[in-house]
Design a protein around this motif. Structure first.
Motif, PDB file in Angstrom:
ATOM      1  N   GLY A  55       0.812  -1.209   0.000  1.00  0.00           N
ATOM      2  CA  GLY A  55       0.000   0.000   0.000  1.00  0.00           C
ATOM      3  C   GLY A  55       0.840   1.252   0.000  1.00  0.00           C
ATOM      4  O   GLY A  55       2.051   1.201   0.204  1.00  0.00           O
ATOM      5  N   TRP A  56       0.195   2.359  -0.267  1.00  0.00           N
ATOM      6  CA  TRP A  56       0.863   3.659  -0.249  1.00  0.00           C
ATOM      7  C   TRP A  56      -0.148   4.764  -0.019  1.00  0.00           C
ATOM      8  O   TRP A  56      -1.357   4.534  -0.035  1.00  0.00           O
ATOM      9  CB  TRP A  56       1.671   3.883  -1.512  1.00  0.00           C
ATOM     10  CG  TRP A  56       0.859   3.964  -2.771  1.00  0.00           C
ATOM     11  CD1 TRP A  56       0.224   5.068  -3.267  1.00  0.00           C
ATOM     12  CD2 TRP A  56       0.599   2.913  -3.694  1.00  0.00           C
ATOM     13  NE1 TRP A  56      -0.413   4.769  -4.440  1.00  0.00           N
ATOM     14  CE2 TRP A  56      -0.201   3.439  -4.728  1.00  0.00           C
ATOM     15  CE3 TRP A  56       0.965   1.573  -3.757  1.00  0.00           C
ATOM     16  CZ2 TRP A  56      -0.640   2.684  -5.805  1.00  0.00           C
ATOM     17  CZ3 TRP A  56       0.512   0.832  -4.830  1.00  0.00           C
ATOM     18  CH2 TRP A  56      -0.274   1.386  -5.836  1.00  0.00           C
ATOM     19  N   ILE A  57       0.372   5.977   0.175  1.00  0.00           N
ATOM     20  CA  ILE A  57      -0.460   7.150   0.440  1.00  0.00           C
ATOM     21  C   ILE A  57      -0.203   8.185  -0.652  1.00  0.00           C
ATOM     22  O   ILE A  57       0.942   8.561  -0.899  1.00  0.00           O
ATOM     23  CB  ILE A  57      -0.149   7.770   1.824  1.00  0.00           C
ATOM     24  CG1 ILE A  57      -0.399   6.740   2.934  1.00  0.00           C
ATOM     25  CG2 ILE A  57      -0.982   9.039   2.056  1.00  0.00           C
ATOM     26  CD1 ILE A  57       0.151   7.154   4.293  1.00  0.00           C
ATOM     27  N   GLU A  58      -1.274   8.635  -1.304  1.00  0.00           N
ATOM     28  CA  GLU A  58      -1.233   9.712  -2.295  1.00  0.00           C
ATOM     29  C   GLU A  58      -1.976  10.908  -1.701  1.00  0.00           C
ATOM     30  O   GLU A  58      -3.071  10.742  -1.170  1.00  0.00           O
ATOM     31  CB  GLU A  58      -1.952   9.311  -3.579  1.00  0.00           C
ATOM     32  CG  GLU A  58      -1.438   8.046  -4.221  1.00  0.00           C
ATOM     33  CD  GLU A  58      -2.381   7.527  -5.310  1.00  0.00           C
ATOM     34  OE1 GLU A  58      -3.120   8.332  -5.915  1.00  0.00           O
ATOM     35  OE2 GLU A  58      -2.374   6.309  -5.543  1.00  0.00           O
TER      36      GLU A  58
ATOM     37  N   CYS B 230      -4.223   6.677   7.926  1.00  0.00           N
ATOM     38  CA  CYS B 230      -3.668   6.488   6.582  1.00  0.00           C
ATOM     39  C   CYS B 230      -2.456   5.555   6.601  1.00  0.00           C
ATOM     40  O   CYS B 230      -2.334   4.677   5.742  1.00  0.00           O
ATOM     41  CB  CYS B 230      -3.295   7.838   5.980  1.00  0.00           C
ATOM     42  SG  CYS B 230      -4.719   8.885   5.603  1.00  0.00           S
ATOM     43  N   GLU B 231      -1.589   5.739   7.582  1.00  0.00           N
ATOM     44  CA  GLU B 231      -0.407   4.885   7.701  1.00  0.00           C
ATOM     45  C   GLU B 231      -0.807   3.432   7.957  1.00  0.00           C
ATOM     46  O   GLU B 231      -0.264   2.505   7.340  1.00  0.00           O
ATOM     47  CB  GLU B 231       0.503   5.400   8.824  1.00  0.00           C
ATOM     48  CG  GLU B 231       1.797   4.651   8.973  1.00  0.00           C
ATOM     49  CD  GLU B 231       2.770   4.883   7.836  1.00  0.00           C
ATOM     50  OE1 GLU B 231       3.650   4.019   7.656  1.00  0.00           O
ATOM     51  OE2 GLU B 231       2.663   5.896   7.123  1.00  0.00           O
ATOM     52  N   THR B 232      -1.776   3.210   8.838  1.00  0.00           N
ATOM     53  CA  THR B 232      -2.244   1.856   9.148  1.00  0.00           C
ATOM     54  C   THR B 232      -2.810   1.183   7.904  1.00  0.00           C
ATOM     55  O   THR B 232      -2.511   0.017   7.623  1.00  0.00           O
ATOM     56  CB  THR B 232      -3.301   1.898  10.268  1.00  0.00           C
ATOM     57  OG1 THR B 232      -2.703   2.469  11.439  1.00  0.00           O
ATOM     58  CG2 THR B 232      -3.844   0.518  10.589  1.00  0.00           C
ATOM     59  N   LEU B 233      -3.619   1.903   7.150  1.00  0.00           N
ATOM     60  CA  LEU B 233      -4.201   1.346   5.922  1.00  0.00           C
ATOM     61  C   LEU B 233      -3.116   1.014   4.907  1.00  0.00           C
ATOM     62  O   LEU B 233      -3.132  -0.069   4.302  1.00  0.00           O
ATOM     63  CB  LEU B 233      -5.211   2.328   5.326  1.00  0.00           C
ATOM     64  CG  LEU B 233      -6.512   2.506   6.101  1.00  0.00           C
ATOM     65  CD1 LEU B 233      -7.289   3.704   5.574  1.00  0.00           C
ATOM     66  CD2 LEU B 233      -7.368   1.238   6.041  1.00  0.00           C
ATOM     67  N   ALA B 234      -2.152   1.915   4.727  1.00  0.00           N
ATOM     68  CA  ALA B 234      -1.082   1.678   3.758  1.00  0.00           C
ATOM     69  C   ALA B 234      -0.247   0.458   4.135  1.00  0.00           C
ATOM     70  O   ALA B 234       0.109  -0.353   3.278  1.00  0.00           O
ATOM     71  CB  ALA B 234      -0.205   2.921   3.624  1.00  0.00           C
ATOM     72  N   VAL B 235       0.038   0.308   5.419  1.00  0.00           N
ATOM     73  CA  VAL B 235       0.808  -0.852   5.883  1.00  0.00           C
ATOM     74  C   VAL B 235       0.041  -2.151   5.629  1.00  0.00           C
ATOM     75  O   VAL B 235       0.639  -3.188   5.347  1.00  0.00           O
ATOM     76  CB  VAL B 235       1.174  -0.695   7.382  1.00  0.00           C
ATOM     77  CG1 VAL B 235       1.697  -1.987   7.971  1.00  0.00           C
ATOM     78  CG2 VAL B 235       2.190   0.416   7.555  1.00  0.00           C
ATOM     79  N   LYS B 236      -1.284  -2.079   5.669  1.00  0.00           N
ATOM     80  CA  LYS B 236      -2.119  -3.258   5.391  1.00  0.00           C
ATOM     81  C   LYS B 236      -2.237  -3.548   3.895  1.00  0.00           C
ATOM     82  O   LYS B 236      -2.928  -4.479   3.499  1.00  0.00           O
ATOM     83  CB  LYS B 236      -3.523  -3.055   5.967  1.00  0.00           C
ATOM     84  CG  LYS B 236      -3.573  -3.109   7.470  1.00  0.00           C
ATOM     85  CD  LYS B 236      -5.010  -2.934   7.950  1.00  0.00           C
ATOM     86  CE  LYS B 236      -5.098  -3.011   9.459  1.00  0.00           C
ATOM     87  NZ  LYS B 236      -6.481  -2.848   9.928  1.00  0.00           N
TER      88      LYS B 236
END
Length: 192
Positions: free
Chosen positions: A13-16, A105-111
């Motif tokens: 995952g990543w964050i945009e 956001c960080e938790t979701l990206a790590v998942k």
């Protein structure tokens, strides 16, 4: 173009973050990316702050009247509870969320979730807005959009408030705000 990386067959995952002034097309770009994810048959969930009811209570709506169904939430932690088994999470008007949105956001990206966040990077006073500086710091990809200054036609990076109200959060549209370049913004500081 964003291509999902695969390492050892695992989804990453990543964050945009899509940011800019009012009327720069942030929500339009968010909707475009989310619709493309759906075309790719990815499971998408969209969230917006429940205080944003300018166009619709449940839909994310751009100034150009494009829309996509969303779930209004009162706080960022609710997003973690509702975003189960998804590929992509879209978050509009991120500046209105609490600072816990960074952890969300960080938790979701790590998942392994692709997180797309849109929001104002600066408030009407030209100051960093809410959790946006933190989101920009942790983002993997940043897109800064610009409007056109209504005074001179140059690139606009500022959201000029056309009233004397000083509270940081004041929901409004063209009757309340207009995009301005830095020069026209500062020239108009004493207009209202």
């Amino acid at each position: 173009m964003f291509i999902e990386p695969h390492i050892r067959g695992e989804r990453r995952g990543w964050i945009e973050v899509v940011c800019g002034s009012m009327f720069s097309g942030k929500t339009e770009e968010l909707i475009r990316r989310l619709k493309r994810a759906r075309i790719a048959h990815l499971k998408v969930e969209i969230f917006k702050p429940s205080i944003d009811v300018r166009y619709d209570e449940t839909q994310v709506v751009s100034h150009d009247a494009n829309s996509i169904q969303s779930t209004p939430v009162d706080n960022s932690q609710t997003i973690l509870l509702l975003a189960q088994d998804v590929d992509v999470v879209g978050i509009d008007e991120a500046q209105f969320f609490d600072n816990e949105i960074l952890h969300v956001c960080e938790t979701l990206a790590v998942k392994g979730v692709r997180v797309i966040v849109a929001g104002l990077d600066m408030d009407f006073a030209g100051k960093p807005f809410g959790p946006m500086p933190g989101l920009l710091a942790i983002a993997d990809y940043i897109t800064k959009l610009h409007a056109i200054c209504v005074r001179c036609g140059n690139i606009a990076t500022m959201s000029y408030r056309k009233t004397k109200q000083n509270s940081q959060v004041l929901l409004g549209e063209k009757e309340t705000y207009e995009p301005r370049c830095r020069t026209c913004y500062h020239e108009g500081e004493n207009e209202y």
